[in-house]
Scaffold this motif. Structure first.
Motif, short mmCIF file in Angstrom:
data_model
loop_
_atom_site.label_atom_id
_atom_site.label_comp_id
_atom_site.label_asym_id
_atom_site.label_seq_id
_atom_site.Cartn_x
_atom_site.Cartn_y
_atom_site.Cartn_z
N LEU A 1 79.29 54.48 72.93
CA LEU A 1 80.12 53.50 72.22
C LEU A 1 79.51 53.16 70.98
O LEU A 1 80.62 53.04 69.93
CB LEU A 1 80.41 52.37 73.07
N VAL A 2 78.32 52.95 70.63
CA VAL A 2 77.83 52.27 69.50
C VAL A 2 77.95 53.34 68.39
O VAL A 2 78.52 52.83 67.39
CB VAL A 2 76.30 52.08 69.43
N PRO A 3 77.77 54.91 68.55
CA PRO A 3 78.33 55.63 67.34
C PRO A 3 79.63 55.35 66.99
O PRO A 3 79.98 55.53 65.56
CB PRO A 3 77.76 57.10 68.06
N GLY A 4 80.59 55.21 67.70
CA GLY A 4 82.13 55.26 67.35
C GLY A 4 82.39 53.74 66.68
O GLY A 4 83.18 53.72 65.60
N LEU A 5 81.53 52.75 66.91
CA LEU A 5 81.64 51.28 66.39
C LEU A 5 80.99 51.40 64.91
O LEU A 5 81.78 50.85 63.99
CB LEU A 5 80.90 50.46 67.34
N VAL A 6 79.74 52.25 64.80
CA VAL A 6 79.31 52.55 63.59
C VAL A 6 80.17 53.17 62.75
O VAL A 6 80.30 52.53 61.52
CB VAL A 6 77.98 53.02 63.89
N ALA A 7 80.99 54.17 63.14
CA ALA A 7 81.67 54.98 62.28
C ALA A 7 83.12 54.07 61.89
O ALA A 7 83.46 54.09 60.78
CB ALA A 7 82.21 56.13 63.12
N GLU A 8 83.42 53.21 62.88
CA GLU A 8 84.91 52.71 62.54
C GLU A 8 84.52 51.33 61.54
O GLU A 8 85.37 51.10 60.74
CB GLU A 8 85.23 52.15 63.99
N PHE A 9 83.28 50.75 62.04
CA PHE A 9 83.22 49.39 61.37
C PHE A 9 82.11 49.63 60.15
O PHE A 9 81.96 48.38 59.41
CB PHE A 9 82.88 48.57 62.26
N GLY A 10 81.24 50.62 60.15
CA GLY A 10 80.12 50.78 59.11
C GLY A 10 78.87 49.72 59.33
O GLY A 10 78.44 49.35 58.37
N LYS A 11 78.72 49.53 60.42
CA LYS A 11 77.77 48.43 60.81
C LYS A 11 76.71 49.39 61.58
O LYS A 11 77.10 50.02 62.67
CB LYS A 11 78.09 47.58 61.86
N SER A 12 75.43 49.33 61.23
CA SER A 12 74.38 50.10 62.04
C SER A 12 73.57 49.14 62.52
O SER A 12 72.48 49.82 63.45
CB SER A 12 73.53 50.90 61.07
N ASP A 13 73.61 47.94 62.39
CA ASP A 13 72.42 46.84 63.22
C ASP A 13 73.36 46.19 64.29
O ASP A 13 73.10 44.99 64.38
CB ASP A 13 71.95 45.96 62.06
N ILE A 14 73.63 47.06 65.42
CA ILE A 14 74.43 46.33 66.49
C ILE A 14 73.60 47.01 67.76
O ILE A 14 73.21 48.10 67.76
CB ILE A 14 75.77 46.69 66.40
N GLU A 15 73.58 46.03 68.82
CA GLU A 15 73.00 46.41 69.91
C GLU A 15 73.55 45.56 71.10
O GLU A 15 73.81 44.39 70.97
CB GLU A 15 71.56 46.38 70.09
N PRO A 16 74.04 46.26 72.39
CA PRO A 16 74.26 45.39 73.57
C PRO A 16 73.32 44.67 74.03
O PRO A 16 72.08 44.96 74.13
CB PRO A 16 74.91 46.52 74.43
N GLN A 17 73.40 43.40 74.24
CA GLN A 17 72.55 42.40 74.58
C GLN A 17 72.90 41.47 75.70
O GLN A 17 72.01 40.88 76.31
CB GLN A 17 72.09 41.32 73.38
N GLU A 18 74.26 41.16 76.13
CA GLU A 18 74.79 40.54 77.15
C GLU A 18 75.53 41.43 78.30
O GLU A 18 76.42 42.32 77.84
CB GLU A 18 75.63 39.58 76.68
N PHE A 19 75.08 41.36 79.50
CA PHE A 19 76.03 42.13 80.45
C PHE A 19 76.34 41.35 81.82
O PHE A 19 75.73 40.44 82.10
CB PHE A 19 74.94 43.23 80.98
N CYS A 20 77.51 41.78 82.31
CA CYS A 20 78.00 41.17 83.56
C CYS A 20 78.81 42.32 84.32
O CYS A 20 79.56 43.03 83.59
CB CYS A 20 78.58 39.88 83.69
N ALA A 21 78.99 42.07 85.71
CA ALA A 21 79.93 42.58 86.23
C ALA A 21 81.03 41.77 86.66
O ALA A 21 80.68 40.54 87.17
CB ALA A 21 79.28 43.33 87.70
#
Length: 198
Positions: free
Chosen positions: A88-108
């Protein structure tokens, strides 16, 4: 009124990234593992008062679901994180031009019959660090329960193993589950400077 399901073109135009994260077999194993999670509890809402103060409250009229933060099944969270980074991150980087993003919160989250979350945004106030929201569907054997984007006029049809990622400021809702039990993995991705939202 229930909105129609989104087309691939609508998703692309809206900036919503849509990718398969897990196979059906992997989703079945994840659902089995989550049965053993020791921390399932009613879902809360971060509610802001007129004075700007925030409170974490149970508001079943707004959000009716159960949440787990993977107590006893951290391997599920770790696998989810890796797939987000890979797919997912590669698609978000391509779509929004941000490279400094990372998943940090999680839940089910699981929604049984009647489960829902009224239209809301995932950021703002103390949650302003959230740049993107991720929802991964672990099953589709339920009725209702789509993810609706009221401002865009469509909803996402849950498909096992598929995930959506979108800017956390997008207004969205978990439509009521009419029958069965909807199960999802959710993450919020932190970002740096503000994004020019489309």
């Amino acid at each position: 009124m229930v909105e129609p399901y989104a087309s691939t073109a609508q998703l692309a135009q809206s900036g919503i990234v849509y990718e398969r994260l897990f196979s059906e077999a992997e989703c079945e194993r994840i659902r089995s593992a989550l049965l053993t999670a020791r921390d399932w509890a009613p879902a809360h809402v971060v509610n802001a008062s007129d004075t700007g103060e925030e409170a974490i409250e149970l508001m079943p009229e707004v959000r009716l679901a159960e949440v787990s933060e993977f107590a006893g099944v951290r391997k599920v969270m770790n696998r989810f994180c890796r797939r987000i980074e890979q797919k997912l991150v590669p698609g978000l980087v391509a779509e929004f031009g941000k490279s400094d993003i990372e998943p940090q919160e999680f839940c089910a989250i699981r929604y049984t019959q009647g489960g829902r979350y009224l239209p809301h945004r995932d950021n703002g106030g103390s949650l302003d660090h959230r740049a993107f929201s991720v929802v991964c569907y672990l099953n589709e054997d339920f009725v209702g329960g789509g993810t609706c984007f009221p401002d865009m006029g469509f909803q996402i049809e849950p498909r096992t193993g598929m995930a959506i990622a979108f800017p956390s400021e997008y207004l969205h809702a978990a439509l009521p589950v009419e029958a069965g039990c909807k199960q999802v993995l959710v993450s919020w991705i932190r970002g740096g400077p503000a994004i020019a939202w489309i």
